[in-house]
Design a protein around this motif. Structure first.
Motif, PDB file in Angstrom:
ATOM      1  N   VAL A  97      17.566  11.851  30.894  1.00  0.00           N
ATOM      2  CA  VAL A  97      16.304  11.180  30.539  1.00  0.00           C
ATOM      3  C   VAL A  97      16.583   9.712  30.211  1.00  0.00           C
ATOM      4  CG1 VAL A  97      14.342  11.177  28.944  1.00  0.00           C
ATOM      5  CG2 VAL A  97      15.382  13.342  29.611  1.00  0.00           C
ATOM      6  N   LEU A  98      17.629   9.474  29.404  1.00  0.00           N
ATOM      7  CA  LEU A  98      17.927   8.096  29.002  1.00  0.00           C
ATOM      8  C   LEU A  98      18.369   7.251  30.198  1.00  0.00           C
ATOM      9  CD1 LEU A  98      19.671   8.621  25.554  1.00  0.00           C
ATOM     10  CD2 LEU A  98      17.332   7.909  26.003  1.00  0.00           C
ATOM     11  N   ALA A 123      20.085   6.104  22.665  1.00  0.00           N
ATOM     12  CA  ALA A 123      19.071   5.288  23.334  1.00  0.00           C
ATOM     13  C   ALA A 123      19.370   3.803  23.185  1.00  0.00           C
ATOM     14  CB  ALA A 123      17.699   5.605  22.761  1.00  0.00           C
ATOM     15  N   ASP A 178      34.750  26.659  26.831  1.00  0.00           N
ATOM     16  CA  ASP A 178      33.515  26.998  27.535  1.00  0.00           C
ATOM     17  C   ASP A 178      32.280  26.539  26.777  1.00  0.00           C
ATOM     18  OD1 ASP A 178      34.690  28.104  29.642  1.00  0.00           O
ATOM     19  OD2 ASP A 178      34.278  30.203  29.134  1.00  0.00           O
ATOM     20  N   MET A 179      32.362  26.706  25.441  1.00  0.00           N
ATOM     21  CA  MET A 179      31.203  26.366  24.619  1.00  0.00           C
ATOM     22  C   MET A 179      30.864  24.893  24.761  1.00  0.00           C
ATOM     23  SD  MET A 179      31.837  28.212  21.042  1.00  0.00           S
ATOM     24  CE  MET A 179      32.392  29.888  20.977  1.00  0.00           C
ATOM     25  N   ILE A 211      21.782  17.512  19.203  1.00  0.00           N
ATOM     26  CA  ILE A 211      20.502  16.869  19.523  1.00  0.00           C
ATOM     27  C   ILE A 211      19.713  16.694  18.236  1.00  0.00           C
ATOM     28  CG2 ILE A 211      18.409  17.030  20.931  1.00  0.00           C
ATOM     29  CD1 ILE A 211      19.996  18.918  22.799  1.00  0.00           C
ATOM     30  N   ARG A 212      19.796  15.545  17.643  1.00  0.00           N
ATOM     31  CA  ARG A 212      19.073  15.257  16.404  1.00  0.00           C
ATOM     32  C   ARG A 212      18.533  13.840  16.527  1.00  0.00           C
ATOM     33  NH1 ARG A 212      23.338  17.285  11.896  1.00  0.00           N
ATOM     34  NH2 ARG A 212      21.508  17.602  10.612  1.00  0.00           N
ATOM     35  N   TYR A 213      17.598  13.506  15.631  1.00  0.00           N
ATOM     36  CA  TYR A 213      16.950  12.203  15.759  1.00  0.00           C
ATOM     37  C   TYR A 213      17.958  11.056  15.889  1.00  0.00           C
ATOM     38  CZ  TYR A 213      12.282  13.961  14.743  1.00  0.00           C
ATOM     39  OH  TYR A 213      11.078  14.615  14.822  1.00  0.00           O
ATOM     40  N   TYR A 216      28.673  17.380  21.847  1.00  0.00           N
ATOM     41  CA  TYR A 216      27.751  18.507  21.639  1.00  0.00           C
ATOM     42  C   TYR A 216      27.978  19.144  20.271  1.00  0.00           C
ATOM     43  CZ  TYR A 216      26.050  23.302  22.065  1.00  0.00           C
ATOM     44  OH  TYR A 216      25.439  24.504  21.842  1.00  0.00           O
ATOM     45  N   ASP A 258      19.072  17.542  28.811  1.00  0.00           N
ATOM     46  CA  ASP A 258      18.044  17.254  27.819  1.00  0.00           C
ATOM     47  C   ASP A 258      17.995  15.785  27.401  1.00  0.00           C
ATOM     48  OD1 ASP A 258      17.529  19.871  27.973  1.00  0.00           O
ATOM     49  OD2 ASP A 258      18.100  20.408  25.932  1.00  0.00           O
ATOM     50  N   ILE A 259      19.150  15.130  27.320  1.00  0.00           N
ATOM     51  CA  ILE A 259      19.147  13.761  26.789  1.00  0.00           C
ATOM     52  C   ILE A 259      19.610  12.721  27.810  1.00  0.00           C
ATOM     53  CG2 ILE A 259      19.912  12.235  24.951  1.00  0.00           C
ATOM     54  CD1 ILE A 259      20.489  14.545  23.212  1.00  0.00           C
ATOM     55  N   GLU A 269      29.319  24.228  28.275  1.00  0.00           N
ATOM     56  CA  GLU A 269      27.921  24.665  28.374  1.00  0.00           C
ATOM     57  C   GLU A 269      27.006  23.744  27.582  1.00  0.00           C
ATOM     58  OE1 GLU A 269      26.542  26.876  30.278  1.00  0.00           O
ATOM     59  OE2 GLU A 269      28.445  27.478  31.144  1.00  0.00           O
ATOM     60  N   GLY A 270      27.443  23.436  26.346  1.00  0.00           N
ATOM     61  CA  GLY A 270      26.644  22.561  25.481  1.00  0.00           C
ATOM     62  C   GLY A 270      26.482  21.183  26.095  1.00  0.00           C
ATOM     63  N   ILE A 309      20.035  10.931  19.092  1.00  0.00           N
ATOM     64  CA  ILE A 309      19.209  10.445  20.210  1.00  0.00           C
ATOM     65  C   ILE A 309      18.992   8.931  20.084  1.00  0.00           C
ATOM     66  CG2 ILE A 309      16.911  10.586  21.269  1.00  0.00           C
ATOM     67  CD1 ILE A 309      16.864  13.542  20.258  1.00  0.00           C
ATOM     68  N   LYS A 327      23.945  21.177  28.790  1.00  0.00           N
ATOM     69  CA  LYS A 327      22.594  21.231  28.231  1.00  0.00           C
ATOM     70  C   LYS A 327      22.162  19.828  27.779  1.00  0.00           C
ATOM     71  CE  LYS A 327      19.925  23.383  24.538  1.00  0.00           C
ATOM     72  NZ  LYS A 327      18.686  23.268  25.297  1.00  0.00           N
TER      73      LYS A 327
END
Lengths: 467, 282
Positions: B193-194, B164, B177-178, B155-157, B18, B189-190, B181-182, B160, B185
Motif C-alpha cells: 500500500v505504501l 509511511a 517460518d513464522m 502492525i500498529r499505529y 513482523y 497489508d502495509i 509468513e508474518g 505504520i 502478511k
C-alpha cells in the motif's frame, strides 16, 4: 482467551503429549491466523489427540475455520447457487397464496392453512433430515436433487388442479427447499472468510431481491397468467444448475473436520442471536395478517414496493456494517426500526401507517437476512454448518407454520389490532436484550485489522499530500 | 571503509519487523554508528513508542522525548517545532568522524499507555504532520544526510506512521517460518500500500542467520543463497543482506555499537557490507 476444551479419543494419549500439541497449535495459530491447513496437518499426524477449539477474542474462532484462501470461481458458483435458490423461494412465498387459491377453486382457507402448512412443514422436516445426514452425503448430489426437484415441482404446479395434486406439489416444493437451503447457505460460509462474509451475504440479498422485484414488476406490467408465472419461476430455479457445473462442492470433510466439537457456550450464543430472528419473523407475519385483515387493498402498494427496494439496498448496506462494525449493530438497528414501525401501527392503523410499516420493515428484512446468512457461518464448524443454518431458518419457519394455523380474526375479537401491534412492538424492543448479551461473532482482531488497513491508506495519502 | 562516504543520500530509512526480538535496534544503531564513523551526519530516532529501547541502548536519559513532539508540546507559532532539546549529540563522546544525533521516545509507563490506548486516528494523523515538519527541519536546518527510524514491530499505529514517513523500508526477519509468513502478511497489508503512495520499494534484511554448514541437517541441501533466492521469490522483494547469528553478541550483557568498536568481528563485517549495499540502493 476464554478456554480450550478437549477430548481424547483413546486413553493412550498422555498429558505431556497433549500439552505439547496444544502449545504447537497455539504458536502456529497465534502467528499465522487463519492457517487452517497447518493445523489439520498437525492434528492428522496424531489423530489420537482431538482438539476441540473455541477461543473467543483473538485467534481461534470457529468462523476462521474456513479455507484461508477463497477460490474465486467457487465463490462465484456459491453466489449463483444462492441467488437461484433464494430468489425462487421468495418469489414462491410471495405468490404462494395466490397460486394455491387459483389451483383450488378459490378456497382461501385451504390456501391459507393446508397449502402453507404443507410447504413449511416439509421444508422443516427435510431441513432437519439434511442437517443430520448432510455432512455424510455428497453435497453436490444433494444440491442437484434439490434443484431438480424444485424445477419439476414448480413446473408440475401448472398441471395441478384440486387439493390432492396441489398438496403433493406443495409438499415437493417444501422438500426441495428443505433439501437445498441449508447446504446452499453453508457453502456461503465455507467459501468466505469471517471478515468478508457480511458483504458476500449482502451481495446475495441484493441480487436476490433485485431478481424478485424485477420478477414482480414484469408480472404486474405484463399481467402474466399462472402458467407464465410458473415457467419463469422454474427458469429462476434452474439458474442454480450452472453453479453446480462451475463449483466444486463435493469435497468430503476430513477426519479432523468431522471430529471437531463446539463447546456448549457457542450454542448458547447462537440462541441469543436466534431470539430476535424468531421474534422478527413472527412479528412480520403477524403484521402481514393484521394489515391484510384491515383490507387496505391497493392503498398499500407503495409501501409494499418500497419494502422490496429497501430489502435490497439495506441488505447490501448491512453487509458492509456487519463486516466493519460487527454483526450485532445491524440486528439492533433492525429491531429498533421494526419496533418503531410496529408502534406506529399500534398508534393508528391506517393506510399511511401501513405503508410506513412496510417500508420500514423492508429495512429490517434487509438487515436481518444478511446478518442471519453470516452469523451461523461465523459460529459453526464445517461439520455443523448445515445444522446451524437449518436451525437458523427452521425456527422462523416454525413460527410461520404455527401462525398459519392461528386464525388472526379470533385474536382480533379478543384484542384490537392496535393493541396487538403495541404488544409486539414492545416485544421487539425487549428482544434486543439477548443480542446485547451475545458475544460479537466478528472477532475484535478482524475489526482492528480492517481499521489498520484503512489507516495505512489514510496515512499513505496524508504523507503523499504533505510531501 | 564505506564506498562514497562523502555522498549525502538525504533519505529516511525505516527498519521494521513482523515480530519483536529480530534485532532491529542493534542493527540500526550499528548502521547509524558506521555511517557517522565514516563522516556522515546521521540522525537516529526511536519510533518504537510502545517498547522504547534506544535510551537504554545508549544509556541516555534525556529531559525531552519524542512523545512531547508528537503531543504538540514543542510546536512553535510559525508551524515549526523546537528541536533544540529533543536531540542528543553523541558524536564527540563516541569519537565519530561525522555526526550522530539521537532522539529518544519515553520509556515511562504513562507515556507508553497514552500512546497505546488514548489516541484516535485523528490524533495520530496530527502527530504525523508534526513529525513531518520536524523531519523537514532535520534535513534543512540540521543538514543531516540520513535519518534512520527504529520502529515498533507488527502492525500498529506508530509502526505504520514511521514506515509511511520513510523513503526506504527495510524489513528485518529471522529465518523461521513464522517470520516468513508474518512478513508476507505485512507485505500485503502495509508495504504494498505504501509503495503505491510513492514510497521506495521495500527490502529484506535477514538477521540472526544460523551457520548453515553447521546446522546438523536442519537446512537439508539448502544453501543460504538458494534459500534467500526462494525467499525473494516468495515475498516478492529483494534480500539486501544477511547478518549472521553471533552468540557472543546476542547474549552479551550490553552489546554497544559492536560494528564501530570491533570492526574485525564477522558481525561487524557483515553490517559494514550491508551499510554499503543500503547506500547503493539510495
Amino acid at each position: 482467551m476464554d478456554f480450550i476444551t478437549w477430548e481424547e479419543s483413546t486413553k493412550e494419549t498422555n498429558e505431556q503429549n497433549f500439552n505439547k500439541k496444544i502449545f504447537q497449535l497455539l504458536s502456529i495459530y497465534v502467528s499465522l491466523g487463519n492457517k487452517t491447513s497447518k493445523i489439520s496437518l498437525l492434528l492428522e499426524s496424531d489423530i489420537r489427540v482431538l482438539i476441540i477449539y473455541h477461543i473467543y477474542g483473538d485467534c481461534l474462532n470457529p468462523g476462521s475455520f474456513n479455507a484461508s484462501k477463497v477460490d474465486k470461481s467457487n465463490f462465484a458458483a456459491v453466489m449463483l447457487l444462492n441467488l437461484g435458490t433464494l430468489s425462487w423461494f421468495f418469489i414462491f412465498i410471495f405468490y404462494m397464496e395466490d397460486i394455491f387459491v387459483t389451483l383450488n377453486l378459490n378456497t382461501l382457507a385451504w390456501a391459507n392453512f393446508v397449502g402453507n402448512s404443507l410447504v413449511y412443514g416439509f421444508a422443516i422436516f427435510w431441513s432437519i433430515a439434511v442437517s443430520f445426514i448432510g455432512s455424510r452425503i455428497n453435497r453436490k448430489k444433494l444440491l442437484f436433487a434439490s434443484i431438480i426437484l424444485g424445477i419439476f415441482s414448480t413446473v408440475f404446479l401448472a398441471f395441478a388442479k384440486g387439493p390432492i395434486s396441489t398438496s403433493i406439489v406443495g409438499s415437493l416444493m417444501g422438500m426441495s427447499l428443505g433439501l437445498g437451503l441449508p447446504s446452499s447457505m453453508a457453502l456461503v460460509a465455507n467459501n468466505t472468510v469471517v471478515e468478508n462474509r457480511g458483504r458476500a451475504s449482502g451481495i446475495i440479498i441484493l441480487g436476490t431481491f433485485i431478481i424478485t422485484f424485477a420478477f414482480m414488476g414484469i408480472h404486474r406490467l405484463l399481467t402474466l397468467d399462472l402458467v407464465h408465472l410458473i415457467m419463469i419461476m422454474a427458469a429462476v430455479r434452474s439458474t442454480s444448475l450452472f453453479a453446480l457445473v462451475v463449483g466444486k462442492f463435493g469435497r468430503p470433510l476430513t477426519k479432523v473436520e468431522q471430529k471437531i466439537r463446539l463447546p456448549t457456550t457457542t450454542y448458547r450464543e447462537f440462541i441469543f442471536y436466534l431470539s430476535p430472528w424468531v421474534m422478527f419473523t413472527i412479528a412480520s407475519s403477524l403484521a402481514h395478517s393484521l394489515i391484510s385483515d384491515a383490507g387496505f387493498g391497493s392503498g398499500i402498494y407503495l409501501g409494499e414496493s418500497l419494502r422490496y427496494v429497501f430489502i435490497a439496498v439495506f441488505g447490501l448496506a448491512a453487509g458492509f456494517i456487519a463486516d466493519r462494525f460487527g454483526r450485532k449493530q445491524p440486528i439492533i438497528l433492525g429491531l429498533a426500526t421494526l419496533g418503531i414501525a410496529y408502534l406506529l401501527l399500534g398508534f393508528n392503523m391506517n393506510e399511511m401507517s401501513a405503508n410506513i410499516y412496510y417500508a420500514l420493515s423492508g429495512i429490517t428484512w434487509g438487515l436481518f437476512f444478511v446478518v442471519f446468512l453470516a452469523v451461523p457461518g461465523d459460529l459453526s464448524t464445517p461439520v455443523l454448518r448445515e445444522k446451524f443454518y437449518a436451525l437458523g431458518y427452521i425456527l422462523p419457519l416454525t413460527g410461520l407454520f404455527a401462525l398459519s394455523a392461528i386464525p388472526i380474526e379470533n385474536i382480533a375479537d379478543i384484542l384490537p389490532p392496535e393493541t396487538i401491534a403495541q404488544i409486539v412492538g414492545i416485544c421487539l424492543f425487549l428482544s434486543m436484550y439477548p443480542v446485547f448479551r451475545a458475544k460479537e461473532t466478528l472477532i475484535e482482531s478482524k475489526i482492528q485489522e480492517r481499521k489498520m488497513k484503512e489507516y495505512v491508506e489514510r496515512v499513505g495519502k496524508t504523507i503523499q499530500e504533505a510531501e | 571503509m564505506l564506498v562514497g562516504v562523502n555522498m549525502s543520500f538525504g533519505k529516511t530509512l525505516a527498519i521494521h519487523s513482523y515480530k519483536g526480538g529480530t534485532g532491529k535496534t542493534t542493527l540500526i544503531a550499528n548502521l547509524a554508528g558506521l555511517y557517522a564513523m565514516n563522516g556522515m551526519k546521521v540522525c537516529l530516532l526511536d519510533l518504537d513508542l510502545y517498547a522504547p529501547s534506544l535510551s537504554m541502548y545508549f544509556r541516555k536519559k534525556p529531559t525531552i522525548y519524542l512523545n512531547a513532539l508528537l503531543r504538540g508540546e514543542l510546536d512553535k507559532p510559525n508551524g515549526k517545532v523546537d528541536t533544540s532539546s529533543l536531540l542528543t549529540d553523541v558524536s564527540s563522546e563516541l569519537g565519530l568522524k561525522g555526526k550522530l544525533l539521537l532522539g529518544f521516545s519515553s520509556p515511562n509507563k504513562e507515556d507508553i499507555n497514552e500512546i497505546e490506548f488514548h489516541h484516535d486516528q485523528k490524533w495520530q494523523l496530527k502527530a504525523i504532520k508534526r513529525f513531518q515538519s520536524f523531519k523537514n527541519q532535520l534535513f534543512h536546518e540540521k543538514e543531516i544526510d540520513c535519518l534512520l527510524l527504529d520502529t515498533s514491530p507488527g502492525i500498529r499505529y506508530w509502526s505504520i506512521n514511521a514506515l509511511a514517513m520513510a523513503n526506504m523500508l527495510f524489513l528485518i526477519m529471522k529465518t523461521s517460518d513464522m517470520d516468513i509468513e508474518g512478513t508476507k502478511k505485512m507485505a500485503n497489508d502495509i508495504y504494498d500500500v505504501l509503495v503505491r503512495y510513492g514510497k521506495s520499494k521495500y527490502f529484506i534484511i535477514l538477521n540472526k542467520v544460523p551457520d548453515i554448514s553447521n546446522s546438523n541437517g536442519l537446512w537439508g541441501d539448502l544453501t543460504e543463497l538458494t534459500w534467500s533466492g526462494e525467499l525473494q521469490k516468495d515475498i516478492g522483494t529483494q534480500v539486501v543482506g544477511s547478518v549472521p547469528c553471533c552468540c557472543d553478541i546476542q547474549f552479551s550483557k550490553h552489546e554497544f555499537l559492536y560494528a564501530v568498536k570491533h570492526p574485525e568481528h564477522p558481525f561487524s563485517k557483515k553490517v559494514l557490507e550491508l551499510s554499503e549495499r543500503i547506500k547503493g540502493l539510495c
